[in-house]
Design a protein around this motif. Structure first.
Motif, PDB file in Angstrom:
ATOM      1  N   ALA A 167       0.834  -1.199   0.000  1.00  0.00           N
ATOM      2  CA  ALA A 167       0.000   0.000   0.000  1.00  0.00           C
ATOM      3  C   ALA A 167       0.870   1.251   0.000  1.00  0.00           C
ATOM      4  O   ALA A 167       2.040   1.234   0.371  1.00  0.00           O
ATOM      5  CB  ALA A 167      -0.907  -0.009   1.222  1.00  0.00           C
ATOM      6  N   GLY A 168       0.276   2.351  -0.434  1.00  0.00           N
ATOM      7  CA  GLY A 168       0.958   3.636  -0.360  1.00  0.00           C
ATOM      8  C   GLY A 168       1.672   4.001  -1.642  1.00  0.00           C
ATOM      9  O   GLY A 168       1.240   3.665  -2.737  1.00  0.00           O
ATOM     10  N   LYS A 169       2.777   4.689  -1.503  1.00  0.00           N
ATOM     11  CA  LYS A 169       3.522   5.162  -2.657  1.00  0.00           C
ATOM     12  C   LYS A 169       4.133   3.983  -3.417  1.00  0.00           C
ATOM     13  O   LYS A 169       4.194   2.870  -2.914  1.00  0.00           O
ATOM     14  CB  LYS A 169       4.606   6.138  -2.207  1.00  0.00           C
ATOM     15  N   PRO A 170       4.626   4.235  -4.647  1.00  0.00           N
ATOM     16  CA  PRO A 170       5.149   3.135  -5.460  1.00  0.00           C
ATOM     17  C   PRO A 170       6.351   2.440  -4.834  1.00  0.00           C
ATOM     18  O   PRO A 170       7.157   3.046  -4.131  1.00  0.00           O
ATOM     19  CB  PRO A 170       5.543   3.822  -6.774  1.00  0.00           C
ATOM     20  N   ALA A 171       6.458   1.162  -5.143  1.00  0.00           N
ATOM     21  CA  ALA A 171       7.663   0.394  -4.829  1.00  0.00           C
ATOM     22  C   ALA A 171       8.486   0.361  -6.100  1.00  0.00           C
ATOM     23  O   ALA A 171       8.071  -0.202  -7.111  1.00  0.00           O
ATOM     24  CB  ALA A 171       7.292  -1.011  -4.375  1.00  0.00           C
ATOM     25  N   ARG A 172       9.660   0.957  -6.074  1.00  0.00           N
ATOM     26  CA  ARG A 172      10.462   1.174  -7.284  1.00  0.00           C
ATOM     27  C   ARG A 172      11.743   0.359  -7.250  1.00  0.00           C
ATOM     28  O   ARG A 172      12.576   0.545  -6.359  1.00  0.00           O
ATOM     29  CB  ARG A 172      10.788   2.656  -7.442  1.00  0.00           C
ATOM     30  N   LEU A 173      11.897  -0.533  -8.222  1.00  0.00           N
ATOM     31  CA  LEU A 173      13.122  -1.287  -8.385  1.00  0.00           C
ATOM     32  C   LEU A 173      13.976  -0.558  -9.415  1.00  0.00           C
ATOM     33  O   LEU A 173      13.584  -0.435 -10.580  1.00  0.00           O
ATOM     34  CB  LEU A 173      12.833  -2.712  -8.850  1.00  0.00           C
ATOM     35  N   ILE A 174      15.120  -0.056  -9.002  1.00  0.00           N
ATOM     36  CA  ILE A 174      15.970   0.776  -9.843  1.00  0.00           C
ATOM     37  C   ILE A 174      17.283   0.055 -10.114  1.00  0.00           C
ATOM     38  O   ILE A 174      18.000  -0.313  -9.181  1.00  0.00           O
ATOM     39  CB  ILE A 174      16.251   2.139  -9.167  1.00  0.00           C
ATOM     40  N   GLY A 175      17.584  -0.135 -11.385  1.00  0.00           N
ATOM     41  CA  GLY A 175      18.820  -0.828 -11.753  1.00  0.00           C
ATOM     42  C   GLY A 175      20.003   0.104 -11.818  1.00  0.00           C
ATOM     43  O   GLY A 175      20.722   0.161 -12.814  1.00  0.00           O
ATOM     44  N   GLY A 176      20.228   0.819 -10.765  1.00  0.00           N
ATOM     45  CA  GLY A 176      21.327   1.778 -10.746  1.00  0.00           C
ATOM     46  C   GLY A 176      21.448   2.417  -9.384  1.00  0.00           C
ATOM     47  O   GLY A 176      21.083   1.823  -8.367  1.00  0.00           O
ATOM     48  N   ILE A 177      21.948   3.639  -9.373  1.00  0.00           N
ATOM     49  CA  ILE A 177      22.120   4.351  -8.113  1.00  0.00           C
ATOM     50  C   ILE A 177      21.435   5.708  -8.189  1.00  0.00           C
ATOM     51  O   ILE A 177      21.305   6.303  -9.266  1.00  0.00           O
ATOM     52  CB  ILE A 177      23.615   4.559  -7.779  1.00  0.00           C
ATOM     53  N   VAL A 178      20.996   6.157  -7.053  1.00  0.00           N
ATOM     54  CA  VAL A 178      20.512   7.529  -6.926  1.00  0.00           C
ATOM     55  C   VAL A 178      21.723   8.399  -6.605  1.00  0.00           C
ATOM     56  O   VAL A 178      22.420   8.172  -5.611  1.00  0.00           O
ATOM     57  CB  VAL A 178      19.451   7.645  -5.823  1.00  0.00           C
ATOM     58  N   VAL A 179      21.996   9.360  -7.458  1.00  0.00           N
ATOM     59  CA  VAL A 179      23.145  10.246  -7.265  1.00  0.00           C
ATOM     60  C   VAL A 179      22.682  11.445  -6.443  1.00  0.00           C
ATOM     61  O   VAL A 179      21.856  12.231  -6.908  1.00  0.00           O
ATOM     62  CB  VAL A 179      23.723  10.723  -8.607  1.00  0.00           C
ATOM     63  N   PRO A 180      23.156  11.588  -5.228  1.00  0.00           N
ATOM     64  CA  PRO A 180      22.685  12.697  -4.386  1.00  0.00           C
ATOM     65  C   PRO A 180      23.120  14.049  -4.947  1.00  0.00           C
ATOM     66  O   PRO A 180      24.180  14.177  -5.579  1.00  0.00           O
ATOM     67  CB  PRO A 180      23.332  12.410  -3.032  1.00  0.00           C
ATOM     68  N   ALA A 181      22.315  15.055  -4.689  1.00  0.00           N
ATOM     69  CA  ALA A 181      22.623  16.400  -5.173  1.00  0.00           C
ATOM     70  C   ALA A 181      23.973  16.877  -4.640  1.00  0.00           C
ATOM     71  O   ALA A 181      24.711  17.592  -5.335  1.00  0.00           O
ATOM     72  CB  ALA A 181      21.512  17.365  -4.768  1.00  0.00           C
ATOM     73  N   ALA A 182      24.308  16.459  -3.433  1.00  0.00           N
ATOM     74  CA  ALA A 182      25.566  16.893  -2.821  1.00  0.00           C
ATOM     75  C   ALA A 182      26.795  16.352  -3.545  1.00  0.00           C
ATOM     76  O   ALA A 182      27.906  16.861  -3.364  1.00  0.00           O
ATOM     77  CB  ALA A 182      25.601  16.467  -1.356  1.00  0.00           C
TER      78      ALA A 182
END
Length: 708
Positions: free
Chosen positions: A129-144
């Motif tokens: 339930a709730g927001k999407p469950a996202r399978l990401i084949g990579g990395i989230v690059v932080p803004a910092a």
């Protein structure tokens, strides 16, 4: 037991906004879907006694028991828990609830026969339930992680007007290593990581920023082969002259690639520049194009992967050797998420698995397909959002009764859904299908022959889908006894010529396929030979095209000299050209249907002289001795041509076939046709077309069943 999902009447627009259903008229460009939250709530209420439930969360731990309060962290651990549960008496199926959040995937989830359910006890991987469950084949690059590039070592290469807006991230500091270098020659994507911002693909730095430049003069075509796999002639990668002075500023030794249509408007390829001669204004390519450089019309291309051309918002450049990511963000980094795709394998691969369902998940940002299915039976990919893949969205390579239903698939590098399966030698059907999907903005990286749906094998189907926005074809089919029905297509074939929205060609044995009750509209290609709604190319035969609607299509139907085709009960409205049916097998294609041609070879590759082929397709028994290049045995009848160009039929089509009772109207009738329409009065044999059934329906688990 199947999960009893009662879908609400919601539509999702191209921009992702969800609105209530307000009738079929408004729903043409809207797709019924179910939100992840609604799906999760329903799943909670459909568990049966004996079913096991495991929970996965980005905040979980694989040391946990997998309960709602203490979830697992990985899908692999949940899979292993299901394997153990299957050994227990009374196992009645399993549900793995993937809770909301982002799951960076460093290795894909592999499911085998050991992970199978049964028809009575299926295994499901479902969004919670709730927001999407996202399978990401990579990395989230932080803004910092991003710093001003103008302060770095490559500042001299940055575009003068954009330098202060370009950011750079050190990927090594984020744990990235061993990135590949682009090959000299590629079609279908380079296999390189891609950058996505706010769930949209960013453009690899290119010139010009939009559109194409054209070759000024061909100096050398390079090594090439004739059409239909002829012998190779010439040598080298080819040389051409350019007119704009811009290439003189490029550093070819650092790596520059040109992506273009080098010879034909249906054959794209990306080639590395070997050298640039600024004095002569010539470019030498490091590898040859398959058909050489040249051909008819102005050959077009654009340059990509140049740090020097990183000058527009939304562009990026990846320094594979230095492990640096350059980015000209289209908005403040805080306003969206930056993702770099890294995974070279599918996010989910099912090899020999049966009765497994993947429901409601978001699968994105991998360098391969999102889902790969091989073997097994009864796998379902249901209600998922699949986007931003380097290759296909979903591949059904083999197996039986697999289905993709109610999914939204967008921004794939190549194909949206690829469906195969069945045995052509025995004409054994697979029963694989895709239904009620919304597929758009596909074929990003391979611009030709990467359709929304590739339909091959025997006894497979694509139906009730909405497909739009792509450079080339929408459905590419082959094999036998496949069905393409109740789909809506528009705004495809946007940058290619000699192309069909629905296309097949060059094989007498591709028979028994049915194209019916599709709505094809607003299609026009810029290439030399334009775009067709249905294109049976190069003597394609034995296809039924019945009850389709063509509106504002450059040419509704192009039949390239084939045999035993049925073109019946179609409605063509406001199309510059309606139906062209030629006799090319007696002309320029004569050699290819002759004794040593590709067509007889493909015929003899099939057991056409013995059952079931001989009983199902008896015309093949006498074809080679019956003027094989002549378009015989075709039927063109009960079609309506309204406010459209006249039919153009070769004499043999009428002489050796049936052409009768086709109605020509000067003005366009109102659509959908009312019972009192003049069409039915003037052509009583014309059967009503079920407009209200075209396009996505409410998604159910029964979509694998034929509609007719």
């Amino acid at each position: 037991m199947k999960c009893a999902i009662a879908w609400s009447s919601l539509y999702v627009q191209a921009d992702g906004k969800v609105t209530p259903c307000c009738g079929r008229r408004a729903g043409r460009r809207l797709v019924r879907i179910i939100t992840g939250a609604f799906l999760g709530v329903l799943l909670m209420s459909t568990l049966l006694p004996g079913q096991v439930v495991y929970h996965v969360s980005p905040r979980g731990s694989d040391e946990n028991p997998g309960t709602a309060d203490k979830p697992f962290a990985s899908l692999q651990h949940a899979r292993d828990a299901v394997r153990l549960a299957k050994r227990q008496p009374g196992f009645a199926g399993a549900t793995v609830r993937v809770n909301a959040g982002v799951y960076p995937i460093s290795r894909g989830l592999e499911l085998t026969d050991a992970d199978s359910g049964t028809a009575q006890a299926p295994v499901r991987y479902c969004a919670g339930a709730g927001k999407p469950a996202r399978l990401i084949g990579g990395i989230v690059v932080p803004a910092a992680a991003f710093k001003p590039a103008a302060d770095g070592p490559d500042r001299a290469r940055l575009h003068r007007t954009a330098a202060r807006k370009i950011l750079v991230a050190d990927l090594a500091a984020l744990g990235v290593k061993n990135l590949p270098v682009w090959p000299d020659k590629t079609r279908g994507g380079s296999g390189m990581p891609e950058l996505f911002f706010d769930a949209q693909p960013m453009q690899v730095a290119r010139w010009p920023n939009k559109g194409w430049v054209t070759i000024e003069k061909v100096i050398s075509a390079g090594a090439k082969r004739a059409m239909f796999a002829g012998p190779v002639s010439g040598s080298g990668g080819g040389v051409f002259q350019y007119s704009d002075p811009r290439p003189a500023a490029w550093n070819a030794s650092a790596g520059v690639w040109l992506s273009g249509y080098w010879c034909h408007d249906w054959a794209d390829e990306t080639l590395r520049i070997k050298s640039i001669d600024a004095d002569k204004k010539t470019i030498a390519l490091a590898a040859p194009h398959g058909y050489g450089i040249g051909g008819s019309g102005k050959r077009r291309y654009f340059a990509i992967n140049l740090l020097e051309e990183l000058d527009a918002p939304g562009e990026s450049y990846l320094d594979a050797k230095g492990l640096r990511l350059y980015f000209h963000p289209p908005a403040d980094l805080a306003s969206g998420e930056v993702v770099l795709s890294l995974l070279t394998e599918p996010l989910i691969k099912l090899s020999g698995a049966s009765h497994v369902t993947v429901e409601g998940l978001t699968l994105e940002a991998c360098r391969n397909a999102a889902v790969m299915i091989e073997g097994g039976q009864g796998v379902r990919i249901s209600g998922c959002q699949i986007r931003n893949t380097g290759r296909a969205g979903v591949v059904i390579a083999s197996g039986t009764d697999h289905g993709v239903g109610g999914c939204q698939i967008s921004n794939t590098g190549t194909v949206g859904i690829s469906i195969a399966g069945g045995d052509r030698k025995t004409l054994t059907p697979a029963g694989n299908w895709a239904a009620d999907n919304h597929i758009h903005h596909f074929s990003r990286l391979q611009r030709t022959y990467a359709p929304a749906v590739s339909l091959q094998g025997v006894g497979n189907r694509v139906s009730h889908s909405l497909i739009h926005d792509a450079p080339h074809c929408a459905v590419l089919f082959g094999g036998n006894e496949n069905v393409i029905e109740f789909n809506e297509f528009h705004s495809v074939c946007q940058e290619t010529g000699d192309v069909g929205v629905i296309y097949t060609g060059r094989d007498w044995t591709v028979r028994g396929n049915v194209i019916r009750h599709n709505y094809i509209h607003d299609v026009k290609g810029p290439g030399v030979y334009g775009a067709q709604g249905v294109y049976l190319d190069d003597c394609a035969s034995g296809t039924i095209v019945r009850g389709n609607v063509f509106v504002k299509v450059q040419r509704a139907l192009q039949i390239g000299g084939g045999r035993d085709n049925v073109i019946e009960n179609n409605l063509v409205v406001d199309c510059p050209a309606s139906l062209a049916f030629d006799n090319r097998g007696l002309g320029w294609m004569k050699h290819h249907v002759g004794k040593d041609g590709v067509m007889p070879k493909r015929l003899t590759d099939m057991p056409y002289k013995t059952p079931p082929w001989s009983t199902k397709y008896p015309p093949l028994l006498t074809l080679l001795g019956d003027e094989p290049g002549s378009p015989k045995g075709n039927v063109v009848r009960h079609n309506v041509i309204a406010a459209a160009g006249a039919m153009q039929l070769a004499g043999e089509v009428t002489r050796y076939g049936t052409v009768s009772d086709n109605l020509v109207l000067k003005t366009a009738p109102k659509l959908p046709l009312a019972p009192a329409s003049e069409v039915f009065k003037k052509l009583p044999a014309f059967k009503p077309i079920p407009f209200d059934q075209i396009g996505p329906r409410r998604h159910t688990e029964q979509q694998g069943q034929p509609t007719h």
